[in-house]
Design a protein around this motif. Structure first.
Motif, PDB file in Angstrom:
ATOM      1  N   PRO A 131       0.842  -1.208   0.000  1.00 27.77           N
ATOM      2  CA  PRO A 131       0.000   0.000   0.000  1.00 27.77           C
ATOM      3  C   PRO A 131       0.874   1.253   0.000  1.00 27.77           C
ATOM      4  CG  PRO A 131      -0.642  -1.547   1.740  1.00 27.77           C
ATOM      5  CD  PRO A 131       0.688  -1.996   1.228  1.00 27.77           C
ATOM      6  N   ILE A 132       0.597   2.164  -0.923  1.00 26.74           N
ATOM      7  CA  ILE A 132       1.375   3.406  -1.014  1.00 26.74           C
ATOM      8  C   ILE A 132       0.413   4.577  -1.180  1.00 26.74           C
ATOM      9  CG2 ILE A 132       3.189   4.672  -2.215  1.00 26.74           C
ATOM     10  CD1 ILE A 132       4.236   2.027  -3.289  1.00 26.74           C
ATOM     11  N   LYS A 150       6.665  14.436 -10.393  1.00 24.40           N
ATOM     12  CA  LYS A 150       7.151  13.982  -9.091  1.00 24.40           C
ATOM     13  C   LYS A 150       5.999  13.544  -8.195  1.00 24.40           C
ATOM     14  CE  LYS A 150       9.863  15.721  -5.144  1.00 24.40           C
ATOM     15  NZ  LYS A 150      10.594  16.908  -4.629  1.00 24.40           N
ATOM     16  N   ALA A 151       6.221  12.465  -7.461  1.00 24.54           N
ATOM     17  CA  ALA A 151       5.293  12.004  -6.430  1.00 24.54           C
ATOM     18  C   ALA A 151       6.118  11.532  -5.238  1.00 24.54           C
ATOM     19  CB  ALA A 151       4.414  10.874  -6.949  1.00 24.54           C
ATOM     20  N   THR A 152       5.610  11.729  -4.050  1.00 21.86           N
ATOM     21  CA  THR A 152       6.331  11.333  -2.848  1.00 21.86           C
ATOM     22  C   THR A 152       5.429  10.493  -1.942  1.00 21.86           C
ATOM     23  OG1 THR A 152       5.707  13.389  -1.717  1.00 21.86           O
ATOM     24  CG2 THR A 152       7.824  13.364  -2.880  1.00 21.86           C
ATOM     25  N   THR A 191      10.472   5.150   5.625  1.00 24.67           N
ATOM     26  CA  THR A 191      11.361   5.481   4.505  1.00 24.67           C
ATOM     27  C   THR A 191      10.668   6.502   3.612  1.00 24.67           C
ATOM     28  OG1 THR A 191      12.478   3.334   4.477  1.00 24.67           O
ATOM     29  CG2 THR A 191      12.504   4.588   2.433  1.00 24.67           C
ATOM     30  N   GLN A 192      11.382   7.582   3.335  1.00 25.73           N
ATOM     31  CA  GLN A 192      10.845   8.612   2.445  1.00 25.73           C
ATOM     32  C   GLN A 192      11.143   8.236   0.996  1.00 25.73           C
ATOM     33  OE1 GLN A 192       8.913  10.871   3.996  1.00 25.73           O
ATOM     34  NE2 GLN A 192       9.566   9.727   5.817  1.00 25.73           N
ATOM     35  N   GLU A 209       9.057  -2.601  -5.039  1.00 29.73           N
ATOM     36  CA  GLU A 209       7.746  -2.549  -4.391  1.00 29.73           C
ATOM     37  C   GLU A 209       6.875  -1.409  -4.902  1.00 29.73           C
ATOM     38  OE1 GLU A 209       6.850  -4.860  -1.767  1.00 29.73           O
ATOM     39  OE2 GLU A 209       8.637  -5.810  -2.608  1.00 29.73           O
ATOM     40  N   PHE A 210       7.388  -0.596  -5.808  1.00 28.68           N
ATOM     41  CA  PHE A 210       6.726   0.656  -6.154  1.00 28.68           C
ATOM     42  C   PHE A 210       5.793   0.503  -7.355  1.00 28.68           C
ATOM     43  CE2 PHE A 210      10.914   1.448  -4.289  1.00 28.68           C
ATOM     44  CZ  PHE A 210      10.491   1.983  -3.081  1.00 28.68           C
ATOM     45  N   TRP A 211       4.633   1.151  -7.248  1.00 33.96           N
ATOM     46  CA  TRP A 211       3.597   1.035  -8.274  1.00 33.96           C
ATOM     47  C   TRP A 211       2.501   2.058  -7.944  1.00 33.96           C
ATOM     48  CZ3 TRP A 211      -1.610  -0.624  -7.413  1.00 33.96           C
ATOM     49  CH2 TRP A 211      -1.904  -0.843  -6.053  1.00 33.96           C
TER      50      TRP A 211
END
Length: 277
Positions: A131-132, A150-152, A191-192, A209-211
Motif C-alpha cells: 500500500p502506497i 514527481k510524487a512522494t 522510509t521517504q 515494491e513501487f507502483w
C-alpha cells in the motif's frame, strides 16, 4: 514504429516508440540501474580516505545493480541481473539469502508473487501489493524523451524490506516490546520515497515494491537507494513472457519475515552456545 536513442549522462536510453499504447498486446521492457550509498559508521571514521575508497570499490557490486522490468497493461515481472562478487569472483551467496527475488505484480488484481530462497529452501511469497499513499506533485523533469512528474510517499521501512534481515532490526524488535500497562507505542521507522513517473506511458508499474502512479515510474529514490531507468523498449519485436513464479512453499510477507527472524535467532544462539564450550 521508430527507434530513438537518447543520452542520459553516461547512460543511453533506447526508445522504441509505438503510436498505440492502448493496444491489447501492449508490452514494454525497462532496464534500471540501482545505486546505493553505505554509511561506514564509527568503523569508517578510523579509515583513511584511500582506505574508504578501497572499501567502497570492493563493495561496488553490492551497491550498484541492474534490474529488468517486463510489463504489459496489468502485469509486470521484475528481476535482478546476474553479477559476480567483486571480491571473490563468485556469486554473493550470503547476500543472496536476503536479496529480493524474482517479483510478479498484477495491478488489476492487487497481487504480488515473489520467488524467495533462504539457505537452500524455496518460498513462494504471495500477498497484496505494497500500500502506497502517493502525494502528487506538480514539479517536472525530463528523463530521456519523457516529461516526468514527481510524487512522494512515506512507507514503513520494514514493509519495504520484508525479504531482508539485519541484526539491528532484531535488536530493535527486542527493545521495543510493549510492557503491559504502557500506552506508548514504539515509533515505526519510515522510509521517504521520491518517484518520477511518465504519464506518456500510462501503466501503473514501477521497479521493486513501487507502483500505483498514472504512468511508468522511470526513477525512484527510497532511503539510500536510487533506481533510474537507463533503457526502455516499448512494444518489442519479440513478445515478452510475463508469468508469475509458481514454485516453493506458499507464505505471506509477514510469515516470511517471521521465518527469517526465527532462523537467524537460532543461528545466533547456536554460535553463542559453541562459544561457551
Amino acid at each position: 514504429m521508430r527507434t530513438l536513442t537518447i543520452k542520459l549522462g553516461l547512460l543511453t536510453l533506447v526508445l522504441l516508440m509505438s503510436i498505440n499504447l492502448n493496444a491489447q498486446d501492449f508490452q514494454g521492457q525497462a532496464t534500471y540501474i540501482s545505486k546505493s550509498t553505505m554509511d561506514l559508521g564509527n568503523w569508517g571514521k578510523r579509515l583513511s580516505e584511500a582506505q574508504k575508497k578501497q572499501v567502497m570499490a570492493n563493495l561496488k557490486n553490492r551497491l550498484e545493480k541492474t534490474y529488468v522490468l517486463n510489463f504489459n497493461k496489468e502485469e509486470s515481472f521484475f528481476k535482478e541481473g546476474d553479477k559476480l562478487d567483486a571480491m571473490s569472483g563468485a556469486t554473493d551467496s550470503w547476500g543472496k539469502n536476503f536479496a529480493a527475488g524474482d517479483q510478479y505484480k498484477n495491478v488489476k488484481t492487487n497481487t504480488q508473487i515473489q520467488d524467495q530462497e533462504f539457505y537452500g529452501k524455496r518460498f513462494l511469497v504471495k500477498d497484496k501489493l505494497q500500500p502506497i499513499k502517493w502525494i502528487m506533485g506538480t514539479e517536472t523533469k525530463q528523463i530521456g524523451n519523457y516529461t516526468c512528474f514527481k510524487a512522494t510517499a512515506s512507507i514503513p521501512t520494514d514493509e519495504l524490506t520484508w525479504y531482508s534481515f539485519s541484526w539491528a532490526k532484531l535488536r530493535s524488535g527486542n527493545s521495543t516490546e510493549i510492557v503491559e500497562g504502557e500506552a506508548e507505542q514504539p515509533e515505526i521507522p519510515m522510509t521517504q520515497v521520491e518517484a518520477w513517473y511518465a504519464p506518456q506511458i500510462p501503466v501503473g508499474h514501477g521497479p521493486s515494491e513501487f507502483w500505483g502512479l498514472p504512468g511508468l515510474i522511470l526513477e525512484v529514490s527510497a532511503g539510500d537507494t536510487t533506481m533510474l531507468c537507463s533503457k526502455l523498449i516499448l512494444n518489442p519485436t519479440e513478445a515478452l513472457v510475463i508469468e508469475a513464479p509458481d514454485k516453493g512453499k506458499e507464505i505471506t510477507k509477514d510469515e516470511y519475515q517471521a521465518t527469517l527472524i526465527t532462523k537467524m535467532k537460532e543461528f545466533r544462539d547456536n554460535r553463542m552456545g559453541r562459544g561457551r564450550r
